[in-house]
Design a protein around this motif. Sequence first.
Motif, PDB file in Angstrom:
ATOM      1  N   ALA A  28       0.943  -1.353  -0.038  1.00 27.08           N
ATOM      2  CA  ALA A  28       0.071  -0.051   0.100  1.00 27.08           C
ATOM      3  C   ALA A  28       0.776   1.067  -0.136  1.00 27.08           C
ATOM      4  N   ILE A  29       1.831   1.130   0.748  1.00 31.00           N
ATOM      5  CA  ILE A  29       2.875   2.528   0.849  1.00 31.00           C
ATOM      6  C   ILE A  29       3.665   2.614  -0.409  1.00 31.00           C
ATOM      7  N   GLY A  30       3.854   1.299  -1.041  1.00 27.61           N
ATOM      8  CA  GLY A  30       4.485   1.557  -2.454  1.00 27.61           C
ATOM      9  C   GLY A  30       3.667   1.855  -3.483  1.00 27.61           C
ATOM     10  N   ARG A  31       2.416   1.859  -3.444  1.00 24.96           N
ATOM     11  CA  ARG A  31       1.287   2.162  -4.357  1.00 24.96           C
ATOM     12  C   ARG A  31       1.453   3.683  -4.145  1.00 24.96           C
ATOM     13  N   ALA A  32       1.025   4.232  -2.941  1.00 30.02           N
ATOM     14  CA  ALA A  32       0.690   5.592  -2.761  1.00 30.02           C
ATOM     15  C   ALA A  32       2.081   6.292  -2.917  1.00 30.02           C
ATOM     16  N   PHE A  33       3.344   5.758  -3.036  1.00 35.19           N
ATOM     17  CA  PHE A  33       4.444   6.574  -3.416  1.00 35.19           C
ATOM     18  C   PHE A  33       4.726   6.695  -4.785  1.00 35.19           C
ATOM     19  N   ALA A  34       4.326   5.696  -5.325  1.00 35.46           N
ATOM     20  CA  ALA A  34       4.407   5.670  -6.849  1.00 35.46           C
ATOM     21  C   ALA A  34       3.311   6.637  -7.556  1.00 35.46           C
ATOM     22  N   LYS A  35       2.146   6.610  -6.935  1.00 34.85           N
ATOM     23  CA  LYS A  35       0.999   7.655  -7.221  1.00 34.85           C
ATOM     24  C   LYS A  35       1.571   8.993  -7.077  1.00 34.85           C
ATOM     25  N   GLN A  51       2.118  11.984  -9.960  1.00 32.79           N
ATOM     26  CA  GLN A  51       1.507  13.451  -9.806  1.00 32.79           C
ATOM     27  C   GLN A  51       2.483  14.565  -9.788  1.00 32.79           C
ATOM     28  N   GLU A  52       3.508  14.474  -9.175  1.00 33.16           N
ATOM     29  CA  GLU A  52       4.678  15.440  -9.134  1.00 33.16           C
ATOM     30  C   GLU A  52       5.334  15.702 -10.433  1.00 33.16           C
ATOM     31  N   ILE A  53       5.471  14.682 -11.176  1.00 41.79           N
ATOM     32  CA  ILE A  53       6.209  14.615 -12.446  1.00 41.79           C
ATOM     33  C   ILE A  53       5.291  15.413 -13.463  1.00 41.79           C
TER      34      ILE A  53
END
Length: 139
Positions: free
Chosen positions: A15-22, A26-28
């Motif tokens: 879950a943390i990995g998916r949130a970080f990727a998302k 968004q930042e990019i």
Amino acid sequence: MAKYIAQIIVLGGQAIGRAFAKALKQEIAASQEAAKRAGGGRQGDQSAESNLRTGMTLEEAKQILNVEDLKSVDSIVKNYEHLFNVNDRAKGGSFYLQSKVFRAKERLDHELKAQEQHQSPKHEQQAEEAPQSRARQRR
């Protein structure tokens, strides 16, 4: 019991990995959009540098000083002086607002300077081309 704890850790990590990727995506996307708005290339780099130096975007600086066009230097100076004096601490104003007004003026000054530098190479190039074209006309 250990099996359940391991499953909880694995699921939490996913879950943390998916949130970080998302968040990274968004930042990019936001960075790319900001670069497009800034003009991209060298001009975009200069705009981003000015934003970082003053801590304020060009749009925010225009809003603070109530200016729509950068060509009206007189209105920029007039609005700056008025807002700076109104927010003087000796007159009961806010130092925070006064500093925001100062940073807005500083940001607009950076932008005006960048525009002058952007225009001056064109004038120099035209000045160099003019004698060459006259020499061609004489031939």
